[in-house]
Motif scaffolding. Structure first.
Motif, PDB file in Angstrom:
ATOM      1  N   CYS A   1       0.845  -1.190   0.000  1.00 29.37           N
ATOM      2  CA  CYS A   1       0.000   0.000   0.000  1.00 29.37           C
ATOM      3  C   CYS A   1       0.884   1.244   0.000  1.00 29.37           C
ATOM      4  O   CYS A   1       1.810   1.360   0.809  1.00 29.37           O
TER       5      CYS A   1
ATOM      6  N   ASN B   1       1.416   3.168   3.315  1.00 31.52           N
ATOM      7  CA  ASN B   1       1.862   2.443   4.511  1.00 31.52           C
ATOM      8  C   ASN B   1       2.954   3.170   5.292  1.00 31.52           C
ATOM      9  O   ASN B   1       3.104   2.969   6.501  1.00 31.52           O
ATOM     10  N   THR B   2       3.726   4.053   4.631  1.00 27.12           N
ATOM     11  CA  THR B   2       4.808   4.751   5.326  1.00 27.12           C
ATOM     12  C   THR B   2       4.291   5.873   6.244  1.00 27.12           C
ATOM     13  O   THR B   2       5.029   6.380   7.081  1.00 27.12           O
TER      14      THR B   2
ATOM     15  N   CYS C   1       0.694   5.761   7.386  1.00 27.59           N
ATOM     16  CA  CYS C   1      -0.612   5.352   7.907  1.00 27.59           C
ATOM     17  C   CYS C   1      -0.549   5.036   9.404  1.00 27.59           C
ATOM     18  O   CYS C   1       0.290   4.239   9.839  1.00 27.59           O
TER      19      CYS C   1
ATOM     20  N   LYS D   1      -2.628   3.268  10.986  1.00 27.24           N
ATOM     21  CA  LYS D   1      -3.234   1.956  11.213  1.00 27.24           C
ATOM     22  C   LYS D   1      -2.531   0.868  10.402  1.00 27.24           C
ATOM     23  O   LYS D   1      -3.122  -0.163  10.096  1.00 27.24           O
ATOM     24  N   VAL D   2      -1.271   1.093  10.043  1.00 24.60           N
ATOM     25  CA  VAL D   2      -0.540   0.175   9.168  1.00 24.60           C
ATOM     26  C   VAL D   2      -0.395  -1.210   9.796  1.00 24.60           C
ATOM     27  O   VAL D   2      -0.194  -1.351  11.004  1.00 24.60           O
TER      28      VAL D   2
ATOM     29  N   CYS E   1       0.047  -4.593   4.848  1.00 25.25           N
ATOM     30  CA  CYS E   1       0.062  -3.360   4.058  1.00 25.25           C
ATOM     31  C   CYS E   1       1.422  -3.117   3.407  1.00 25.25           C
ATOM     32  O   CYS E   1       1.504  -2.499   2.345  1.00 25.25           O
ATOM     33  N   ARG E   2       2.478  -3.598   4.067  1.00 19.90           N
ATOM     34  CA  ARG E   2       3.834  -3.367   3.560  1.00 19.90           C
ATOM     35  C   ARG E   2       4.215  -4.345   2.457  1.00 19.90           C
ATOM     36  O   ARG E   2       5.238  -4.165   1.792  1.00 19.90           O
TER      37      ARG E   2
ATOM     38  N   CYS F   1      -8.075  -0.372   0.775  1.00 19.66           N
ATOM     39  CA  CYS F   1      -7.475  -0.488   2.121  1.00 19.66           C
ATOM     40  C   CYS F   1      -7.717  -1.889   2.652  1.00 19.66           C
ATOM     41  O   CYS F   1      -8.843  -2.417   2.562  1.00 19.66           O
TER      42      CYS F   1
END
Length: 323
Positions: A288, A291-292, A294, A296-297, A301-302, A319
């Motif tokens: 995503c 992600n860097t 967010c 709520k990561v 997501c990474r 998301c």
């Protein structure tokens, strides 16, 4: 193609090459717009919102082919304009216009207001001579300027007046679709509401369809029927204005909404402050793209990029919290 859809954008992508070395060969690409898709119905306004550098303006200009898209398809009134040669595209130019962001840089300082507004009438052979002058005066009245201004030059006007001239220029050729590229961001707040109300009045009067590009969600809320939220070249959330503001889902959308000021000192609002800077569009993060930054990561997501999926009520979100 649905009868009511005026514009359909399918997987629009624009890459700008980064050149280096003696022979200036491409060594990388700036991913300005990547796989963007949406539709706009006749008489509707789609708001395209996101912070600076996310690809909003490039999207608008690629749709009009002021910038040639790298890939993807754009259908206007059922015609695939991305497949047309420049000569074939010329007749459609009068149906698709743009209002530029900078009211100071977008008007030629050596041309009178009459020449600026009338240029499109000449090019498309709509009117000449006395008829052209009459139409220009009518357009000045429509946008709230005295017809006597036809002989004046751009330096004689304020920013708000210049933007009205830019709007008159866009309307001169009777377009069906107008890209409004941040038309109020360079103006004082007191003038912004005047221009927004003018655009809404003109839409009702002439049946116009807008792509309204902005970074201010409160302005977009007032103007738009639907909203697409863009982050780092991709759309991350898409919904009707009412649905998006009552039920935002993407963490980036929530952060943007938390920045909208409330004109009541007694109302306490929790501000979501994003950490870090916007990643480089030439080297977007894996998984995503948000992600860097967010709050709520998750590990997923990474690694895996989320798809833009419908979660109900034509509300699309990219998301992993909702996919």
């Amino acid at each position: 193609m649905e009868d009511n859809v005026l514009l359909r954008v399918e997987r629009l992508t624009k890459l700008f090459p980064i050149r280096g070395g003696i022979f200036q060969r491409p060594v990388g690409y700036v991913r300005a717009v990547e796989n963007v898709s949406f539709t706009i119905s006749r008489g509707e306004t789609l708001g395209l919102v996101g912070e600076s550098g996310c690809g909003k303006t490039t999207t608008g200009r690629s749709i009009l082919r002021l910038i040639e898209p790298t890939s993807g398809k754009v259908y206007f009134n059922g015609i695939e304009i991305t497949a047309l040669r420049r000569k074939e595209l010329a007749p459609l130019r009068r149906e698709m216009q743009i209002i530029f962001q900078d009211p100071y840089g977008s008007l030629n300082p050596r041309m009178t207001i009459g020449d600026i507004i009338g240029e499109g009438l000449e090019i498309h052979k709509i009117a000449r001579g006395k008829e052209k002058e009459r139409r220009i005066m009518e357009l000045l009245e429509v946008v709230g300027l005295p017809p006597a201004y036809i002989r004046r030059y751009p330096h004689e006007f304020s920013g708000g007046q210049r933007q009205r001239i830019g709007i008159a220029r866009a309307l001169a050729v009777n377009p069906k679709f107008v890209v409004c590229d941040e038309p109020v961001s360079a103006l004082d707040v007191s003038i912004q509401s005047q221009i927004i109300n003018l655009l809404k009045d003109l839409q009702r009067q002439f049946g116009l369809t807008y792509l309204f590009i902005a970074h201010d969600l409160s302005v977009v809320k007032h103007m738009s029927d639907k909203i697409a939220v863009m982050y780092l070249a991709k759309i991350v959330e898409y919904a009707s204005t009412e649905e998006l503001f009552s039920n935002p889902k993407h963490p980036y959308t929530l952060a943007l909404m938390s920045a909208i000021p409330i004109p009541d000192p007694d109302v306490k609002k929790q501000r979501i402050v994003l950490q870090g800077d916007l990643p480089s569009p030439s080297n977007p993060p894996k998984g995503c793209r948000f992600n860097t930054r967010c709050p709520k990561v998750m590990d997923l997501c990474r690694e895996v990029e989320p798809e833009l999926k419908d979660i109900g009520k034509e509300h699309l979100v990219a998301c992993h919290l909702w996919n």
